[in-house]
Scaffold this motif. Sequence first.
Motif, PDB file in Angstrom:
ATOM      1  N   PRO A 163      53.733  60.307  67.375  1.00  0.00           N
ATOM      2  CA  PRO A 163      53.803  61.229  66.490  1.00  0.00           C
ATOM      3  C   PRO A 163      52.228  61.927  66.700  1.00  0.00           C
ATOM      4  CG  PRO A 163      53.051  59.072  65.154  1.00  0.00           C
ATOM      5  CD  PRO A 163      53.733  58.818  66.631  1.00  0.00           C
ATOM      6  N   ASN A 164      52.097  62.946  66.163  1.00  0.00           N
ATOM      7  CA  ASN A 164      50.904  63.741  66.214  1.00  0.00           C
ATOM      8  C   ASN A 164      49.804  62.995  65.406  1.00  0.00           C
ATOM      9  OD1 ASN A 164      49.067  66.044  64.686  1.00  0.00           O
ATOM     10  ND2 ASN A 164      49.566  66.635  66.758  1.00  0.00           N
ATOM     11  N   GLY A 165      49.952  62.249  64.468  1.00  0.00           N
ATOM     12  CA  GLY A 165      49.081  61.675  63.703  1.00  0.00           C
ATOM     13  C   GLY A 165      48.410  60.457  64.593  1.00  0.00           C
ATOM     14  N   CYS A 166      48.883  60.108  65.604  1.00  0.00           N
ATOM     15  CA  CYS A 166      48.375  58.736  66.533  1.00  0.00           C
ATOM     16  C   CYS A 166      47.044  59.159  67.045  1.00  0.00           C
ATOM     17  CB  CYS A 166      49.284  58.158  67.638  1.00  0.00           C
ATOM     18  SG  CYS A 166      49.081  56.869  68.317  1.00  0.00           S
ATOM     19  N   THR A 167      46.070  58.283  67.028  1.00  0.00           N
ATOM     20  CA  THR A 167      44.648  58.900  67.449  1.00  0.00           C
ATOM     21  C   THR A 167      44.240  57.697  68.343  1.00  0.00           C
ATOM     22  OG1 THR A 167      43.650  57.343  65.504  1.00  0.00           O
ATOM     23  CG2 THR A 167      43.865  59.746  65.485  1.00  0.00           C
ATOM     24  N   SER A 168      44.903  56.376  68.422  1.00  0.00           N
ATOM     25  CA  SER A 168      44.503  55.454  69.442  1.00  0.00           C
ATOM     26  C   SER A 168      45.896  54.817  70.233  1.00  0.00           C
ATOM     27  CB  SER A 168      43.729  54.418  68.912  1.00  0.00           C
ATOM     28  OG  SER A 168      43.317  53.288  69.687  1.00  0.00           O
ATOM     29  N   LEU A 169      45.656  55.086  71.339  1.00  0.00           N
ATOM     30  CA  LEU A 169      47.128  54.636  72.265  1.00  0.00           C
ATOM     31  C   LEU A 169      46.623  53.841  73.361  1.00  0.00           C
ATOM     32  CD1 LEU A 169      50.026  54.299  72.855  1.00  0.00           C
ATOM     33  CD2 LEU A 169      50.077  56.479  73.874  1.00  0.00           C
ATOM     34  N   ALA A 170      46.635  52.497  73.614  1.00  0.00           N
ATOM     35  CA  ALA A 170      46.046  51.852  74.648  1.00  0.00           C
ATOM     36  C   ALA A 170      46.781  52.120  75.861  1.00  0.00           C
ATOM     37  CB  ALA A 170      45.957  50.317  74.292  1.00  0.00           C
ATOM     38  N   ALA A 171      46.076  52.319  76.892  1.00  0.00           N
ATOM     39  CA  ALA A 171      46.653  52.586  78.064  1.00  0.00           C
ATOM     40  C   ALA A 171      47.617  51.570  78.768  1.00  0.00           C
ATOM     41  CB  ALA A 171      45.391  52.570  79.045  1.00  0.00           C
ATOM     42  N   ASN A 172      47.334  50.332  78.234  1.00  0.00           N
ATOM     43  CA  ASN A 172      48.494  49.631  78.693  1.00  0.00           C
ATOM     44  C   ASN A 172      49.123  48.930  77.759  1.00  0.00           C
ATOM     45  OD1 ASN A 172      46.628  47.907  77.189  1.00  0.00           O
ATOM     46  ND2 ASN A 172      46.357  46.329  78.662  1.00  0.00           N
ATOM     47  N   ALA A 173      49.628  49.873  76.778  1.00  0.00           N
ATOM     48  CA  ALA A 173      50.470  49.422  75.541  1.00  0.00           C
ATOM     49  C   ALA A 173      51.939  49.213  75.975  1.00  0.00           C
ATOM     50  CB  ALA A 173      50.609  50.560  74.576  1.00  0.00           C
ATOM     51  N   PHE A 174      52.314  49.639  77.005  1.00  0.00           N
ATOM     52  CA  PHE A 174      53.715  49.353  77.440  1.00  0.00           C
ATOM     53  C   PHE A 174      53.887  48.719  78.763  1.00  0.00           C
ATOM     54  CE2 PHE A 174      53.408  53.286  74.972  1.00  0.00           C
ATOM     55  CZ  PHE A 174      54.389  52.957  73.869  1.00  0.00           C
TER      56      PHE A 174
END
Length: 471
Positions: free
Chosen positions: A423-434
């Motif tokens: 969503p637009n409210g996500c401010t932190s997404l780790a590069a290796n999350a997936f």
Amino acid sequence: MATTTKVYGLKKPSLTDIYNIMDFNNNFDKIDDVLNTKTEIEDIGTLNGTESVFNTQTSPGFYKGIWNNPSMKQKGDFTLFVFDVSSANTAEGTQETKVMQALFHENQVLIRLGVLGVPVNWSNFSPIATMSNLSNVEQKIGNLSDLATITKTNIVAVINELIPSISNKADKVTNGGFIAGGAEAGGTGNISIGEGIGSTGEYGVVIGSGAEGAKEVVAIGHGATAGANKSIAIGYLTESSAQNAVQICEGSNSESESLQFRNYKIVRHDNTDDEYYLNDVGRLSRLYTANKTNAVEAVNELYNKSDNDKSLLQTEISEQNNSLIMLIQMLANTGLNIVPLLEMMGNTITVIHDTETTSYQYSDSNNPDNPLKGIVYAPNLETVATRSIDDNSGMTAIIMPKVRVISNQAFWASHNLKTVFIPNGCTSLAANAFSMCGNLTNIYIDNVEETFEDIVTGSNLPNVNVTYLRK
């Protein structure tokens, strides 16, 4: 010192030698042996020709005489030797002695066999050697030393050496054909090689123990049977039982005008337009494609057309999906319960009410009864902790309208995860999350392009498609 005589080797003592009675006895033994073999040569006078000599003098002994037959150009002295060869019982039960006669006259030597005392039987025997001179004989016979055989000094021994070698080769040629290796007699022009072959057809070729064939066939292999005219069977126990049928390798082919390799068959189906085609491919002329002569080109034509159509279709689907995804995301952002909508679309829905997950909370390894299945709807989830949705196999998509933080390896090795909504409210997404999400193909980010752009390389997702929902 004693010496010996020139002809018979009789020992002669010298004047100073002491006389030895043993020498005397030995000398007389030699003289006695020679005298015992001496036979008087009988003079049989003047005769007119060779037959006169042979037919008149058939008793063993030595004879001499004169030929005087101007018409045969035979004139001069001759010598005849008659030798007792063997005796045999005649039909009348009497003993007849077979003899050999050797006649010498100038540079001629004639030898023939006959029966003693029965001149009429000489007509049954031809001279076994007639030589005008030895050099002429050598020209006709050849130099024995040039023989390829091991034996080189005797013609009889040479022939005896050749017989076993010949017997190991072709048995015989018959009916204009060829039979070898114990095969039975075949028809005209038939070739049969192998023990127990029962080929009786004409102009066939049958090779292999127990193989059989009809007319104008080829049967090769142990037990191969080409049972109908103009058929071919190749391989162990193969059978081609229909006319103009071919069977290769094990199996049987009973369909005429067909070729079968094991169970794969090429058949001629239509005799009206003389078209040939594979049974499991079909008639190329009936293709709907422009190219009707080559299956590969026809498939390539379809592929290129479908590839072009696929690109157009993907564009349309992508536009429609983006609109639908944006609608779902907007509905989720409003706090509306989207579960009924997703279920109406035919999806399996799992709802979780956590605001924050903990490590290995939804891991298959730690939780065999992991509840996450199908599309996961997490309306309150704000933080996804490290490896909290770890090694999950049931989840295919996840919608998190309030998520703000997605930590390192949050979804590590969730093998069946294919779609994620950020969503637009996500401010932190780790590069290796997936990381290790090998089937992840779509990530939808409700933001502008290049937001979280390192997500693809950081999680090593070479096949993923990232779609930004804002311009």
